[in-house]
Design a protein around this motif. Structure first.
Motif, PDB file in Angstrom:
ATOM      1  N   PRO A   1       0.834  -1.204   0.000  1.00  0.00           N
ATOM      2  CA  PRO A   1       0.000   0.000   0.000  1.00  0.00           C
ATOM      3  C   PRO A   1       0.865   1.248   0.000  1.00  0.00           C
ATOM      4  O   PRO A   1       1.980   1.242   0.536  1.00  0.00           O
ATOM      5  N   ALA A   2       0.335   2.305  -0.603  1.00  0.00           N
ATOM      6  CA  ALA A   2       1.120   3.532  -0.739  1.00  0.00           C
ATOM      7  C   ALA A   2       0.198   4.735  -0.806  1.00  0.00           C
ATOM      8  O   ALA A   2      -0.989   4.623  -1.109  1.00  0.00           O
ATOM      9  N   THR A   3       0.771   5.892  -0.507  1.00  0.00           N
ATOM     10  CA  THR A   3       0.083   7.172  -0.623  1.00  0.00           C
ATOM     11  C   THR A   3       0.965   8.112  -1.426  1.00  0.00           C
ATOM     12  O   THR A   3       2.188   8.100  -1.274  1.00  0.00           O
ATOM     13  N   PHE A   4       0.345   8.915  -2.288  1.00  0.00           N
ATOM     14  CA  PHE A   4       1.113   9.858  -3.105  1.00  0.00           C
ATOM     15  C   PHE A   4       0.342  11.159  -3.259  1.00  0.00           C
ATOM     16  O   PHE A   4      -0.884  11.158  -3.369  1.00  0.00           O
ATOM     17  N   MET A   5       1.088  12.281  -3.257  1.00  0.00           N
ATOM     18  CA  MET A   5       0.456  13.587  -3.492  1.00  0.00           C
ATOM     19  C   MET A   5       1.511  14.591  -3.926  1.00  0.00           C
ATOM     20  O   MET A   5       2.695  14.435  -3.622  1.00  0.00           O
ATOM     21  N   ARG A   6       1.067  15.606  -4.658  1.00  0.00           N
ATOM     22  CA  ARG A   6       1.933  16.746  -4.960  1.00  0.00           C
ATOM     23  C   ARG A   6       1.710  17.806  -3.896  1.00  0.00           C
ATOM     24  O   ARG A   6       0.583  18.165  -3.605  1.00  0.00           O
ATOM     25  N   ILE A   7       2.822  18.327  -3.351  1.00  0.00           N
ATOM     26  CA  ILE A   7       2.734  19.310  -2.275  1.00  0.00           C
ATOM     27  C   ILE A   7       2.713  20.715  -2.845  1.00  0.00           C
ATOM     28  O   ILE A   7       1.879  21.547  -2.491  1.00  0.00           O
ATOM     29  N   SER A   8       3.677  21.005  -3.723  1.00  0.00           N
ATOM     30  CA  SER A   8       3.797  22.337  -4.312  1.00  0.00           C
ATOM     31  C   SER A   8       4.284  22.181  -5.739  1.00  0.00           C
ATOM     32  O   SER A   8       4.219  21.084  -6.309  1.00  0.00           O
ATOM     33  N   GLU A   9       4.781  23.249  -6.326  1.00  0.00           N
ATOM     34  CA  GLU A   9       5.138  23.228  -7.748  1.00  0.00           C
ATOM     35  C   GLU A   9       6.095  22.107  -8.097  1.00  0.00           C
ATOM     36  O   GLU A   9       5.944  21.442  -9.112  1.00  0.00           O
ATOM     37  N   ASP A  10       7.099  21.864  -7.264  1.00  0.00           N
ATOM     38  CA  ASP A  10       8.095  20.841  -7.586  1.00  0.00           C
ATOM     39  C   ASP A  10       8.351  19.896  -6.423  1.00  0.00           C
ATOM     40  O   ASP A  10       9.376  19.222  -6.381  1.00  0.00           O
ATOM     41  N   ARG A  11       7.424  19.832  -5.449  1.00  0.00           N
ATOM     42  CA  ARG A  11       7.604  18.976  -4.280  1.00  0.00           C
ATOM     43  C   ARG A  11       6.517  17.911  -4.246  1.00  0.00           C
ATOM     44  O   ARG A  11       5.336  18.191  -4.464  1.00  0.00           O
ATOM     45  N   TYR A  12       6.943  16.674  -3.950  1.00  0.00           N
ATOM     46  CA  TYR A  12       6.039  15.526  -3.936  1.00  0.00           C
ATOM     47  C   TYR A  12       6.308  14.683  -2.703  1.00  0.00           C
ATOM     48  O   TYR A  12       7.426  14.669  -2.178  1.00  0.00           O
ATOM     49  N   ARG A  13       5.266  13.966  -2.269  1.00  0.00           N
ATOM     50  CA  ARG A  13       5.436  13.023  -1.170  1.00  0.00           C
ATOM     51  C   ARG A  13       4.901  11.657  -1.563  1.00  0.00           C
ATOM     52  O   ARG A  13       3.821  11.531  -2.133  1.00  0.00           O
ATOM     53  N   TRP A  14       5.706  10.640  -1.212  1.00  0.00           N
ATOM     54  CA  TRP A  14       5.286   9.246  -1.298  1.00  0.00           C
ATOM     55  C   TRP A  14       5.395   8.620   0.082  1.00  0.00           C
ATOM     56  O   TRP A  14       6.324   8.912   0.844  1.00  0.00           O
ATOM     57  N   GLU A  15       4.462   7.739   0.393  1.00  0.00           N
ATOM     58  CA  GLU A  15       4.515   6.942   1.613  1.00  0.00           C
ATOM     59  C   GLU A  15       4.258   5.493   1.227  1.00  0.00           C
ATOM     60  O   GLU A  15       3.307   5.200   0.493  1.00  0.00           O
ATOM     61  N   PHE A  16       5.106   4.583   1.703  1.00  0.00           N
ATOM     62  CA  PHE A  16       4.989   3.167   1.372  1.00  0.00           C
ATOM     63  C   PHE A  16       5.066   2.343   2.654  1.00  0.00           C
ATOM     64  O   PHE A  16       5.920   2.611   3.521  1.00  0.00           O
ATOM     65  N   ARG A  17       4.193   1.341   2.769  1.00  0.00           N
ATOM     66  CA  ARG A  17       4.320   0.429   3.898  1.00  0.00           C
ATOM     67  C   ARG A  17       5.558  -0.422   3.711  1.00  0.00           C
ATOM     68  O   ARG A  17       5.793  -0.976   2.622  1.00  0.00           O
ATOM     69  N   LEU A  18       6.352  -0.533   4.755  1.00  0.00           N
ATOM     70  CA  LEU A  18       7.604  -1.277   4.660  1.00  0.00           C
ATOM     71  C   LEU A  18       7.339  -2.774   4.613  1.00  0.00           C
ATOM     72  O   LEU A  18       6.399  -3.289   5.214  1.00  0.00           O
ATOM     73  N   ARG A  19       8.219  -3.455   3.907  1.00  0.00           N
ATOM     74  CA  ARG A  19       8.166  -4.913   3.876  1.00  0.00           C
ATOM     75  C   ARG A  19       9.593  -5.423   3.854  1.00  0.00           C
ATOM     76  O   ARG A  19      10.553  -4.671   3.759  1.00  0.00           O
ATOM     77  N   ASP A  20       9.750  -6.739   3.953  1.00  0.00           N
ATOM     78  CA  ASP A  20      11.081  -7.329   3.978  1.00  0.00           C
ATOM     79  C   ASP A  20      11.823  -7.024   2.679  1.00  0.00           C
ATOM     80  O   ASP A  20      11.237  -7.054   1.590  1.00  0.00           O
ATOM     81  N   GLY A  21      13.114  -6.740   2.819  1.00  0.00           N
ATOM     82  CA  GLY A  21      13.909  -6.399   1.646  1.00  0.00           C
ATOM     83  C   GLY A  21      13.870  -4.912   1.386  1.00  0.00           C
ATOM     84  O   GLY A  21      12.825  -4.277   1.523  1.00  0.00           O
ATOM     85  N   GLN A  22      14.991  -4.353   1.037  1.00  0.00           N
ATOM     86  CA  GLN A  22      15.081  -2.922   0.806  1.00  0.00           C
ATOM     87  C   GLN A  22      15.007  -2.607  -0.678  1.00  0.00           C
ATOM     88  O   GLN A  22      15.547  -3.322  -1.512  1.00  0.00           O
ATOM     89  N   GLU A  23      14.310  -1.512  -0.986  1.00  0.00           N
ATOM     90  CA  GLU A  23      14.237  -1.004  -2.349  1.00  0.00           C
ATOM     91  C   GLU A  23      14.694   0.440  -2.340  1.00  0.00           C
ATOM     92  O   GLU A  23      14.456   1.172  -1.371  1.00  0.00           O
TER      93      GLU A  23
END
Length: 326
Positions: free
Chosen positions: A218-240
């Motif tokens: 699961p993840a969340t995404f949004m644009r904050i401002s003209e060139d700023r963005y946020r992503w949120e991801f639930r952590l799971r085993d293994g790094q990406e």
């Protein structure tokens, strides 16, 4: 307004100078109630945290005296979309450009900008003082009279005596413990990584919030401002890597600017304190309740706490209203 060290009396002491604490001080000032805000840090935390405020939150900030200035640093959001694992839209919840409180139902902003604005307004108000770089070490005991607040700075240990104390010191503050409150666990606890990025890439977005309903990630995404963005991801085993996580939103061949402003893991929890008050000591915001940071209600609920309490407190302190109002 300047409160002398070891002053025998101040109407309201506020612990914590985040958005909730400073908003509470400004709302009290608007009703003629003096306060002092005690804050551990000297300056605003520089990295973005809260990003979304609703129309009711905007109305509260207007009441605090920063509505017009805040309007210059926000942009309206379209609402919320629910996407499947392949990013196909399953449902869309549009938010109007003007809600019942006269503001867009969703506004995007950056918390450090809001905090600086609130502190600037606080500095203009003679009823308020912000004292930074101090550590509150004790509250009480409750003797039925003014509440003693003990704090420490470079000059040693000091005491203030307040008719009311507002604990706006967050989930790990001492006010909750001081009033004997404990957390009630609402049985939500997940580890997520929060990534804030600055880029001029043509990021695919719809000017609202996307919630990816993928059981595997699961993840969340949004644009904050003209060139700023946020992503949120639930952590799971293994790094990406960050680039691997956000790749579905970026042009396939993008090799240009891509600055990771912040990448941090958080534990999202849902908890509520079993009591929010003991005598004239109160809990507000994250000190009283924790909500996972979806649809922006962590900050908004804290602002509602400040608005709900401050008018009642002003009437009680100034007009002798019955304590049951609190």
């Amino acid at each position: 307004m300047s409160v002398e060290l070891n002053s025998p009396h101040i109407p309201v002491a506020i612990i914590g100078a985040g958005p909730v604490g400073v908003t509470a001080a400004l709302l009290l000032a608007g009703r003629g109630v003096r306060s002092i805000v005690l804050e551990r840090h000297q300056d605003v935390y520089p990295l973005p945290r809260a990003l979304v405020v609703d129309d009711e939150g905007r109305r509260i900030l207007q009441a605090a005296g920063v509505g017009e200035a805040f309007a210059g640093m926000v942009r309206p959001g379209n609402g919320l979309r629910l996407l499947d694992a392949r990013h196909r839209v399953m449902a869309e919840f549009r938010r109007g450009e003007q809600g019942p409180h006269g503001y867009p139902q969703t506004s995007m902003f950056e918390q450090p900008e809001l905090e600086r604005l609130l502190r600037s307004e606080l500095a203009r108000r003679p009823e308020c003082e912000l004292r930074g770089g101090v550590e509150v070490t004790g509250i009480g005991p409750d003797t039925g009279g003014p509440v003693r607040v003990t704090y420490r700075d470079d000059g040693g240990e000091h005491h203030l005596f307040a008719d009311a104390v507002l604990g706006c010191d967050g989930a790990n503050g001492l006010t909750r413990e001081a009033i004997g409150a404990v957390w009630e666990d609402l049985r939500f606890e997940e580890r997520w990584t929060v990534i804030d990025v600055r880029t001029t890439a043509d990021v695919r977005c719809w000017e609202g919030v996307d919630q990816v309903c993928d059981p595997a990630r699961p993840a969340t995404f949004m644009r904050i401002s003209e060139d700023r963005y946020r992503w949120e991801f639930r952590l799971r085993d293994g790094q990406e890597s960050v680039r691997e996580l956000v790749a579905p939103w970026l042009p396939p061949s993008h090799e240009g600017d891509f600055e990771v402003v912040r990448e941090r893991a958080y534990t999202f929890r849902a908890r509520i304190a079993d009591r929010w008050r003991n005598g004239r000591v109160f809990l507000l915001g994250d000190a009283a309740h924790l909500t996972p940071p979806f649809i922006g209600q962590g900050l908004c609920s804290g602002l509602r706490d400040a608005y709900n309490l401050t008018w009642k407190l002003a009437r009680t302190l100034q007009q002798g209203c019955d304590e049951r109002l609190l």
